[in-house]
Scaffold this motif. Structure first.
Motif, PDB file in Angstrom:
ATOM      1  N   LEU A   1       0.820  -1.206   0.000  1.00 33.09           N
ATOM      2  CA  LEU A   1       0.000   0.000   0.000  1.00 33.09           C
ATOM      3  C   LEU A   1       0.857   1.261   0.000  1.00 33.09           C
ATOM      4  CD1 LEU A   1      -2.867   1.150   0.132  1.00 33.09           C
ATOM      5  CD2 LEU A   1      -2.703   1.049   2.606  1.00 33.09           C
ATOM      6  N   LEU A   2       1.826   1.315   0.882  1.00 39.11           N
ATOM      7  CA  LEU A   2       2.689   2.486   0.968  1.00 39.11           C
ATOM      8  C   LEU A   2       3.533   2.644  -0.294  1.00 39.11           C
ATOM      9  CD1 LEU A   2       3.639   4.856   2.690  1.00 39.11           C
ATOM     10  CD2 LEU A   2       5.315   3.320   3.734  1.00 39.11           C
ATOM     11  N   GLY A   3       4.085   1.546  -0.772  1.00 37.96           N
ATOM     12  CA  GLY A   3       4.880   1.594  -1.996  1.00 37.96           C
ATOM     13  C   GLY A   3       4.063   2.059  -3.189  1.00 37.96           C
ATOM     14  N   ALA A   4       2.845   1.547  -3.306  1.00 32.63           N
ATOM     15  CA  ALA A   4       1.974   1.941  -4.417  1.00 32.63           C
ATOM     16  C   ALA A   4       1.617   3.419  -4.324  1.00 32.63           C
ATOM     17  CB  ALA A   4       0.715   1.075  -4.432  1.00 32.63           C
ATOM     18  N   ALA A   5       1.346   3.898  -3.116  1.00 31.18           N
ATOM     19  CA  ALA A   5       1.002   5.309  -2.938  1.00 31.18           C
ATOM     20  C   ALA A   5       2.175   6.211  -3.330  1.00 31.18           C
ATOM     21  CB  ALA A   5       0.593   5.572  -1.490  1.00 31.18           C
ATOM     22  N   ILE A   6       3.369   5.860  -2.904  1.00 29.29           N
ATOM     23  CA  ILE A   6       4.547   6.658  -3.253  1.00 29.29           C
ATOM     24  C   ILE A   6       4.791   6.616  -4.760  1.00 29.29           C
ATOM     25  CG2 ILE A   6       7.060   6.845  -2.995  1.00 29.29           C
ATOM     26  CD1 ILE A   6       6.668   5.791  -0.107  1.00 29.29           C
ATOM     27  N   MET A   7       4.645   5.438  -5.353  1.00 28.30           N
ATOM     28  CA  MET A   7       4.848   5.319  -6.802  1.00 28.30           C
ATOM     29  C   MET A   7       3.795   6.108  -7.581  1.00 28.30           C
ATOM     30  SD  MET A   7       5.917   1.280  -6.982  1.00 28.30           S
ATOM     31  CE  MET A   7       5.430   1.119  -8.666  1.00 28.30           C
ATOM     32  N   ALA A   8       2.547   6.113  -7.108  1.00 28.36           N
ATOM     33  CA  ALA A   8       1.492   6.877  -7.779  1.00 28.36           C
ATOM     34  C   ALA A   8       1.790   8.372  -7.710  1.00 28.36           C
ATOM     35  CB  ALA A   8       0.134   6.570  -7.148  1.00 28.36           C
ATOM     36  N   TRP A   9       2.225   8.827  -6.527  1.00 25.89           N
ATOM     37  CA  TRP A   9       2.605  10.232  -6.385  1.00 25.89           C
ATOM     38  C   TRP A   9       3.757  10.562  -7.330  1.00 25.89           C
ATOM     39  CZ3 TRP A   9       7.322  12.239  -4.924  1.00 25.89           C
ATOM     40  CH2 TRP A   9       7.367  13.618  -4.762  1.00 25.89           C
ATOM     41  N   GLY A  10       4.758   9.691  -7.373  1.00 27.14           N
ATOM     42  CA  GLY A  10       5.905   9.905  -8.251  1.00 27.14           C
ATOM     43  C   GLY A  10       5.500   9.992  -9.713  1.00 27.14           C
ATOM     44  N   ALA A  11       4.621   9.101 -10.131  1.00 24.14           N
ATOM     45  CA  ALA A  11       4.149   9.115 -11.519  1.00 24.14           C
ATOM     46  C   ALA A  11       3.395  10.403 -11.817  1.00 24.14           C
ATOM     47  CB  ALA A  11       3.266   7.901 -11.789  1.00 24.14           C
ATOM     48  N   PHE A  12       2.539  10.807 -10.891  1.00 20.27           N
ATOM     49  CA  PHE A  12       1.789  12.055 -11.063  1.00 20.27           C
ATOM     50  C   PHE A  12       2.732  13.246 -11.218  1.00 20.27           C
ATOM     51  CE2 PHE A  12       0.055  15.872  -9.004  1.00 20.27           C
ATOM     52  CZ  PHE A  12      -1.005  16.139  -9.853  1.00 20.27           C
ATOM     53  N   MET A  13       3.733  13.317 -10.349  1.00 20.46           N
ATOM     54  CA  MET A  13       4.678  14.431 -10.398  1.00 20.46           C
ATOM     55  C   MET A  13       5.521  14.401 -11.671  1.00 20.46           C
ATOM     56  SD  MET A  13       4.021  16.329  -7.869  1.00 20.46           S
ATOM     57  CE  MET A  13       5.403  17.445  -7.978  1.00 20.46           C
ATOM     58  N   MET A  14       5.948  13.222 -12.090  1.00 25.91           N
ATOM     59  CA  MET A  14       6.750  13.106 -13.318  1.00 25.91           C
ATOM     60  C   MET A  14       5.948  13.566 -14.533  1.00 25.91           C
ATOM     61  SD  MET A  14       9.860  11.984 -12.942  1.00 25.91           S
ATOM     62  CE  MET A  14      10.949  10.972 -11.981  1.00 25.91           C
ATOM     63  N   ILE A  15       4.685  13.162 -14.603  1.00 25.72           N
ATOM     64  CA  ILE A  15       3.835  13.567 -15.725  1.00 25.72           C
ATOM     65  C   ILE A  15       3.624  15.075 -15.703  1.00 25.72           C
ATOM     66  CG2 ILE A  15       1.477  13.431 -16.645  1.00 25.72           C
ATOM     67  CD1 ILE A  15       1.534  10.442 -15.749  1.00 25.72           C
ATOM     68  N   LYS A  16       3.361  15.612 -14.522  1.00 31.10           N
ATOM     69  CA  LYS A  16       3.161  17.056 -14.384  1.00 31.10           C
ATOM     70  C   LYS A  16       4.407  17.823 -14.829  1.00 31.10           C
ATOM     71  CE  LYS A  16       2.358  20.404 -10.707  1.00 31.10           C
ATOM     72  NZ  LYS A  16       2.167  20.582  -9.272  1.00 31.10           N
ATOM     73  N   LEU A  17       5.570  17.385 -14.371  1.00 30.73           N
ATOM     74  CA  LEU A  17       6.815  18.051 -14.744  1.00 30.73           C
ATOM     75  C   LEU A  17       7.108  17.894 -16.237  1.00 30.73           C
ATOM     76  CD1 LEU A  17       9.038  17.085 -11.684  1.00 30.73           C
ATOM     77  CD2 LEU A  17       8.209  19.380 -12.261  1.00 30.73           C
ATOM     78  N   ALA A  18       6.842  16.715 -16.782  1.00 31.68           N
ATOM     79  CA  ALA A  18       7.091  16.481 -18.210  1.00 31.68           C
ATOM     80  C   ALA A  18       6.206  17.380 -19.070  1.00 31.68           C
ATOM     81  CB  ALA A  18       6.857  15.017 -18.549  1.00 31.68           C
ATOM     82  N   LYS A  19       4.959  17.564 -18.659  1.00 29.32           N
ATOM     83  CA  LYS A  19       4.063  18.447 -19.415  1.00 29.32           C
ATOM     84  C   LYS A  19       4.562  19.886 -19.375  1.00 29.32           C
ATOM     85  CE  LYS A  19      -0.284  15.931 -19.060  1.00 29.32           C
ATOM     86  NZ  LYS A  19      -1.658  15.947 -18.511  1.00 29.32           N
ATOM     87  N   GLU A  20       4.985  20.320 -18.191  1.00 29.65           N
ATOM     88  CA  GLU A  20       5.496  21.690 -18.078  1.00 29.65           C
ATOM     89  C   GLU A  20       6.772  21.863 -18.888  1.00 29.65           C
ATOM     90  OE1 GLU A  20       6.790  25.054 -14.781  1.00 29.65           O
ATOM     91  OE2 GLU A  20       6.190  23.069 -14.084  1.00 29.65           O
ATOM     92  N   LYS A  21       7.647  20.881 -18.835  1.00 28.04           N
ATOM     93  CA  LYS A  21       8.891  20.945 -19.599  1.00 28.04           C
ATOM     94  C   LYS A  21       8.591  21.019 -21.091  1.00 28.04           C
ATOM     95  CE  LYS A  21      13.179  18.438 -20.442  1.00 28.04           C
ATOM     96  NZ  LYS A  21      13.958  17.227 -20.137  1.00 28.04           N
ATOM     97  N   SER A  22       7.667  20.202 -21.557  1.00 30.07           N
ATOM     98  CA  SER A  22       7.299  20.195 -22.973  1.00 30.07           C
ATOM     99  C   SER A  22       6.720  21.543 -23.390  1.00 30.07           C
ATOM    100  CB  SER A  22       6.299  19.078 -23.236  1.00 30.07           C
ATOM    101  OG  SER A  22       5.856  19.103 -24.558  1.00 30.07           O
ATOM    102  N   ARG A  23       5.853  22.092 -22.541  1.00 27.21           N
ATOM    103  CA  ARG A  23       5.246  23.391 -22.835  1.00 27.21           C
ATOM    104  C   ARG A  23       6.320  24.476 -22.952  1.00 27.21           C
ATOM    105  NH1 ARG A  23       3.959  27.704 -20.027  1.00 27.21           N
ATOM    106  NH2 ARG A  23       4.423  26.771 -18.018  1.00 27.21           N
TER     107      ARG A  23
END
Length: 87
Positions: free
Chosen positions: A59-81
């Motif tokens: 549960l904890l690992g999945a939550a951290i990984m989900a947060w990480g994925a969310f942040m990576m996608i957010k940063l990648a979108k901003e970088k692309s923009r």
């Protein structure tokens, strides 16, 4: 233009930070999967025989990984923009 370049450098640093935070989550999740499906009561770390702890790892690992994925996608979108604005 200078602000865009500065922000791009900040984004690269944030990528590294997120990856460093995400790594323990991935390890916890992997240990949880091992304890759940492979250990069969004979884990290389005795605490991985405790199913409540294994479930917490998952549960904890999945939550951290989900947060990480969310942040990576957010940063990648901003970088692309920002890169599209530059070039």
């Amino acid at each position: 233009m200078k602000q865009h370049e500065k922000r791009l450098k900040e984004i690269e640093k944030e990528f590294i930070k997120v990856a460093l935070i995400d790594a323990p989550g991935t390890i916890l999740f992997g240990l949880g999967l091992y304890g759940k499906f492979a250990a069969d009561g004979d884990a290389f770390i005795p605490m991985l025989n405790n199913q409540q702890l294994v479930n917490a790892f998952l549960l904890l690992g999945a939550a951290i990984m989900a947060w990480g994925a969310f942040m990576m996608i957010k940063l990648a979108k901003e970088k692309s923009r920002l890169q599209n604005l530059q070039g």
